[in-house]
Design a protein around this motif. Structure first.
Motif, mmCIF file in Angstrom:
data_model
loop_
_atom_site.group_PDB
_atom_site.id
_atom_site.type_symbol
_atom_site.label_atom_id
_atom_site.label_comp_id
_atom_site.label_asym_id
_atom_site.label_seq_id
_atom_site.Cartn_x
_atom_site.Cartn_y
_atom_site.Cartn_z
ATOM 1 N N THR A 42 0.929 -1.396 -0.048
ATOM 2 C CA THR A 42 -0.080 0.160 -0.036
ATOM 3 C C THR A 42 0.904 1.345 -0.074
ATOM 4 O OG1 THR A 42 -0.199 0.011 2.244
ATOM 5 C CG2 THR A 42 -1.897 -1.249 1.440
ATOM 6 N N GLU A 43 0.424 2.277 -0.251
ATOM 7 C CA GLU A 43 0.813 3.752 -0.477
ATOM 8 C C GLU A 43 0.035 4.580 0.196
ATOM 9 O OE1 GLU A 43 3.347 5.305 -3.429
ATOM 10 O OE2 GLU A 43 3.038 3.013 -4.467
ATOM 11 N N GLU A 44 0.458 5.673 0.831
ATOM 12 C CA GLU A 44 -0.467 6.617 1.644
ATOM 13 C C GLU A 44 0.207 7.870 1.801
ATOM 14 O OE1 GLU A 44 -0.490 6.603 6.151
ATOM 15 O OE2 GLU A 44 -0.946 4.900 5.383
ATOM 16 N N ARG A 45 -0.423 8.983 1.641
ATOM 17 C CA ARG A 45 0.067 10.282 1.635
ATOM 18 C C ARG A 45 -0.905 11.227 2.548
ATOM 19 N NH1 ARG A 45 1.834 12.549 -3.930
ATOM 20 N NH2 ARG A 45 0.072 13.848 -3.425
ATOM 21 N N GLY A 46 -0.267 11.980 3.401
ATOM 22 C CA GLY A 46 -1.024 13.103 4.116
ATOM 23 C C GLY A 46 -0.088 13.712 5.065
ATOM 24 N N GLY A 47 -0.840 14.715 5.649
ATOM 25 C CA GLY A 47 0.013 15.836 6.167
ATOM 26 C C GLY A 47 -0.786 16.406 7.484
ATOM 27 N N ILE A 48 0.027 17.191 8.266
ATOM 28 C CA ILE A 48 -0.402 17.457 9.534
ATOM 29 C C ILE A 48 -0.065 19.086 9.862
ATOM 30 C CG2 ILE A 48 1.101 16.844 10.925
ATOM 31 C CD1 ILE A 48 -0.942 16.585 13.440
ATOM 32 N N VAL A 49 -0.823 20.012 10.042
ATOM 33 C CA VAL A 49 -0.468 21.574 10.439
ATOM 34 C C VAL A 49 -0.803 21.688 11.734
ATOM 35 C CG1 VAL A 49 -1.277 23.839 10.094
ATOM 36 C CG2 VAL A 49 -1.263 22.267 8.113
ATOM 37 N N ARG A 50 0.221 22.291 12.466
ATOM 38 C CA ARG A 50 -0.184 22.930 13.798
ATOM 39 C C ARG A 50 0.136 24.445 13.938
ATOM 40 N NH1 ARG A 50 2.779 19.905 18.635
ATOM 41 N NH2 ARG A 50 4.669 20.226 17.668
ATOM 42 N N ALA A 51 -0.663 24.927 14.384
ATOM 43 C CA ALA A 51 -0.414 26.611 14.673
ATOM 44 C C ALA A 51 -0.481 26.959 15.897
ATOM 45 C CB ALA A 51 -1.702 27.274 13.706
ATOM 46 N N LEU A 52 0.173 27.684 16.366
ATOM 47 C CA LEU A 52 0.286 28.069 17.561
ATOM 48 C C LEU A 52 -0.294 29.777 17.984
ATOM 49 C CD1 LEU A 52 1.013 27.157 20.957
ATOM 50 C CD2 LEU A 52 3.352 28.306 20.299
ATOM 51 N N VAL A 53 -1.189 29.834 18.716
ATOM 52 C CA VAL A 53 -1.745 31.422 19.017
ATOM 53 C C VAL A 53 -2.146 31.404 20.397
ATOM 54 C CG1 VAL A 53 -3.635 32.782 18.411
ATOM 55 C CG2 VAL A 53 -2.922 31.218 16.507
ATOM 56 N N ASP A 54 -1.318 32.539 20.939
ATOM 57 C CA ASP A 54 -1.573 32.818 22.412
ATOM 58 C C ASP A 54 -1.381 31.647 23.277
ATOM 59 O OD1 ASP A 54 -2.125 35.335 21.756
ATOM 60 O OD2 ASP A 54 -4.200 35.363 21.570
ATOM 61 N N GLY A 55 -0.462 30.680 23.092
ATOM 62 C CA GLY A 55 -0.163 29.792 23.998
ATOM 63 C C GLY A 55 -0.927 28.325 23.746
ATOM 64 N N ALA A 56 -1.886 28.469 22.646
ATOM 65 C CA ALA A 56 -2.722 27.100 22.425
ATOM 66 C C ALA A 56 -2.706 26.699 21.207
ATOM 67 C CB ALA A 56 -4.231 27.776 22.529
ATOM 68 N N TRP A 57 -2.463 25.422 20.965
ATOM 69 C CA TRP A 57 -2.260 24.725 19.623
ATOM 70 C C TRP A 57 -3.727 24.559 18.850
ATOM 71 C CZ3 TRP A 57 2.057 24.327 17.648
ATOM 72 C CH2 TRP A 57 3.380 24.106 18.102
ATOM 73 N N GLY A 58 -3.569 24.865 17.527
ATOM 74 C CA GLY A 58 -4.880 24.099 16.867
ATOM 75 C C GLY A 58 -4.173 23.232 15.546
ATOM 76 N N ILE A 59 -4.860 22.268 15.572
ATOM 77 C CA ILE A 59 -4.353 21.191 14.558
ATOM 78 C C ILE A 59 -5.365 20.984 13.454
ATOM 79 C CG2 ILE A 59 -3.774 18.738 14.561
ATOM 80 C CD1 ILE A 59 -2.743 18.945 17.353
ATOM 81 N N ALA A 60 -4.754 20.691 11.857
ATOM 82 C CA ALA A 60 -5.810 20.304 11.008
ATOM 83 C C ALA A 60 -4.891 19.373 10.188
ATOM 84 C CB ALA A 60 -5.961 21.310 10.172
ATOM 85 N N VAL A 61 -5.258 18.302 9.902
ATOM 86 C CA VAL A 61 -4.823 17.170 8.827
ATOM 87 C C VAL A 61 -5.390 17.182 7.570
ATOM 88 C CG1 VAL A 61 -4.256 15.743 10.934
ATOM 89 C CG2 VAL A 61 -6.343 15.235 9.402
ATOM 90 N N PHE A 62 -4.492 16.667 6.634
ATOM 91 C CA PHE A 62 -4.903 17.025 5.045
ATOM 92 C C PHE A 62 -4.471 15.894 4.280
ATOM 93 C CE2 PHE A 62 -1.297 19.314 5.526
ATOM 94 C CZ PHE A 62 -0.388 19.086 4.543
ATOM 95 N N THR A 63 -4.940 15.505 3.223
ATOM 96 C CA THR A 63 -4.355 14.541 2.357
ATOM 97 C C THR A 63 -4.004 14.942 0.882
ATOM 98 O OG1 THR A 63 -6.550 13.719 1.635
ATOM 99 C CG2 THR A 63 -5.439 12.518 3.448
ATOM 100 N N ASN A 64 -4.421 16.252 0.769
ATOM 101 C CA ASN A 64 -4.294 16.982 -0.610
ATOM 102 C C ASN A 64 -3.341 18.380 -0.345
ATOM 103 O OD1 ASN A 64 -4.273 18.328 -3.181
ATOM 104 N ND2 ASN A 64 -6.618 18.393 -3.323
ATOM 105 N N PRO A 65 -2.283 18.328 -0.632
ATOM 106 C CA PRO A 65 -1.207 19.525 -0.468
ATOM 107 C C PRO A 65 -1.957 20.962 -1.221
ATOM 108 C CG PRO A 65 -0.060 17.627 -1.276
ATOM 109 C CD PRO A 65 -1.651 17.468 -1.578
ATOM 110 N N ASP A 66 -2.643 20.662 -2.081
ATOM 111 C CA ASP A 66 -3.377 21.999 -2.464
ATOM 112 C C ASP A 66 -4.538 22.652 -1.367
ATOM 113 O OD1 ASP A 66 -2.343 21.732 -4.999
ATOM 114 O OD2 ASP A 66 -4.226 20.725 -5.679
ATOM 115 N N GLU A 67 -4.694 21.966 -0.419
ATOM 116 C CA GLU A 67 -5.517 22.309 0.727
ATOM 117 C C GLU A 67 -4.878 23.065 1.706
ATOM 118 O OE1 GLU A 67 -7.540 18.859 2.144
ATOM 119 O OE2 GLU A 67 -9.285 18.802 0.718
ATOM 120 N N LEU A 68 -3.536 23.257 1.502
ATOM 121 C CA LEU A 68 -2.653 23.571 2.511
ATOM 122 C C LEU A 68 -3.068 25.210 3.268
ATOM 123 C CD1 LEU A 68 1.110 22.605 2.327
ATOM 124 C CD2 LEU A 68 -0.199 22.812 4.173
#
Length: 457
Positions: A42-68
């Motif tokens: 099998t093959e898989e592709r995916g990614g995760i974004v972490r953003a830090l604002v005022d000491g808190a994390w926000g997280i989003a995952v994605f499988t299409n780089p165009d959605e970055l």
């Protein structure tokens, strides 16, 4: 991909943001008894974004780089919302930006080996197991490989691309006689290509022989003994019983243990050195940087018997006034990195195996790891098999060897460390925070410990 990640990060409206993108190839072959249970690639592709604002994390995952761009905005929005409610605010230890690339060596790239060739190899091991002795009634052979290409970038300017190969092999035989069932197994893991899985016929025979031998082994007699741990079991002990309580995120959640784990406190004899080493080429799960873009460093957890270090992410390092150690790891792109071990081991000492046996009137030589559990400083481990030590010599085989105790007392009771050493990367992995199995290695020399409680009849 580099231009895409850098461009997306340049538009981030967070205090800090990072992206990890992974492309993973995997294949797997499983035999049970004489049946092929799994044959797949099998093959898989995916990614995760972490953003830090005022000491808190926000997280989003994605499988299409165009959605970055959209995913960075989503993670930022989540972080901003969380910042209104968070009490324990996150800050990151400062780090110089780095640009680097790493490619793990493979003599035979696992992607270029036909699945049929992998099947034939697994089947050949399975035939050795099943054909070893009439009492062998079942077998399991699991071959698995993967190549993880991970790209990491953050708003500080870091950009790292790493390719990490992984090959594992589990060889297990089950023997039965008069209703008694015993198992022998060999568990192997490497950072390399298909070549690492070839040539283990003797390991298959050893697994089958052990299963047969355990049928005639007597159950261990319970008591308190001097115990000699072989390198595999000693490595599992130091990883499970001690390594996990040196992970800084655990200590930040557990104030009583944090007081116990004060740097500078003595935990063992002066000859005891415990290391979590960041990057050992060829060992499972090894690459130069962790999943926060931090270079993996060599960390002495215990030096000369004294607690001298902990394992950190950027956040735990900032909170405890330490330096990041490169221990932030994620099991896949769907998960955020948490503090995890890499290559955790006891450094060798100066004694020969014969010297470690000398003077033991009656004890137990415990070998391999069959399973176990820990609860803070308390541990229970089952050895895969063992032997009696009688008047300084290895005696008869014993089974059902279960070791229990307090890790701190056990470290203090270490009497000798062997001059030999083995680093072991098995076919399984480490589990924590619902992230499993993460490739790790553990190692040790032979270790002699007094007054160990051994369960049995």
């Amino acid at each position: 991909m580099e231009e895409l990640l850098r461009s997306a990060l340049s538009e981030a409206r967070a205090d800090y943001a990072e992206i990890r993108w992974e492309e993973v190839f995997r294949s797997r072959v499983v035999f049970q008894r004489d049946q092929l249970i799994a044959l797949e690639a099998t093959e898989e592709r995916g990614g995760i974004v972490r953003a830090l604002v005022d000491g808190a994390w926000g997280i989003a995952v994605f499988t299409n780089p165009d959605e970055l761009p959209k995913k960075i905005a989503e993670a930022t929005r989540l972080a901003r919302a969380a910042a209104h409610h968070v009490r324990d605010r996150v800050a990151l230890a400062e780090l110089e930006p780095v640009e680097d690339r790493y490619q793990g060596p493979m003599a035979r790239d696992i992607r270029g080996v036909p699945l049929e060739e992998k099947r034939r190899l697994a089947e050949s091991y399975n035939q050795i197991l099943l054909g070893y002795h009439p009492s062998i009634v079942a077998s399991t052979v699991r071959y698995a490989d993967s190549l993880r290409r991970a790209i990491y970038a953050n708003t500080e300017g870091t950009y790292i691309a790493q390719e990490v190969p992984d090959v594992t092999l589990m060889l297990a035989a089950t023997a039965r006689k008069n209703g008694d069932v015993q198992q022998g197994f060999e568990s192997l893991g490497f950072a390399g290509g298909f070549e690492k899985a070839v040539g283990h016929e003797e390991r298959a025979r050893a697994a089958a022989k052990r299963a047969v031998d355990l049928l005639s082994a007597k159950p261990v007699r319970g008591g308190q003994y001097t115990v000699l741990l072989n390198p595999e079991l000693a490595g599992v002990f130091i990883h499970e019983a001690f390594g996990h309580i040196c992970e800084a995120d655990f200590l930040l959640r557990n104030k009583p243990m944090r007081k116990v784990m004060e740097l500078g406190r003595r935990f063992g004899v002066e000859t005891l050195h415990v290391v979590d080493d960041g990057f050992i080429p060829g060992a499972r799960g090894n690459c130069p940087y962790d999943d926060e873009g931090v270079r993996r460093t060599r960390t002495y957890l215990i030096r000369e018997g004294v607690l001298t270090g902990l394992m950190h992410s950027r956040a735990t390092a900032r909170k405890l006034g330490a330096k990041p150690t490169g221990n932030a790891r994620a099991v896949s792109w769907e998960h955020e990195p948490i503090v995890r071990m890499r290559n955790t081991f006891i450094e060798p000492g100066s004694f020969t195996f014969e010297e470690m046996l000398d003077g033991v009137e009656y004890g137990i030589y415990a070998c391999g790891a069959f399973g176990g559990q820990t609860e803070f400083e308390q541990f229970t481990f089952s050895a895969a098999y063992g032997y009696e030590i009688v008047n300084g010599r290895v005696g008869e085989m014993v089974r059902d060897v279960v070791l229990t105790g307090n890790v701190f007392q056990t470290l203090r009771n270490i009497e000798m460390l062997g001059r030999d050493f083995e680093l072991h990367g098995g076919a399984g992995g480490c589990g924590k925070g619902r992230q499993w199995p993460l490739p790790v290695t553990h190692g040790a020399p032979h270790v002699r410990i007094r007054d160990v409680i051994v369960g049995g009849r």
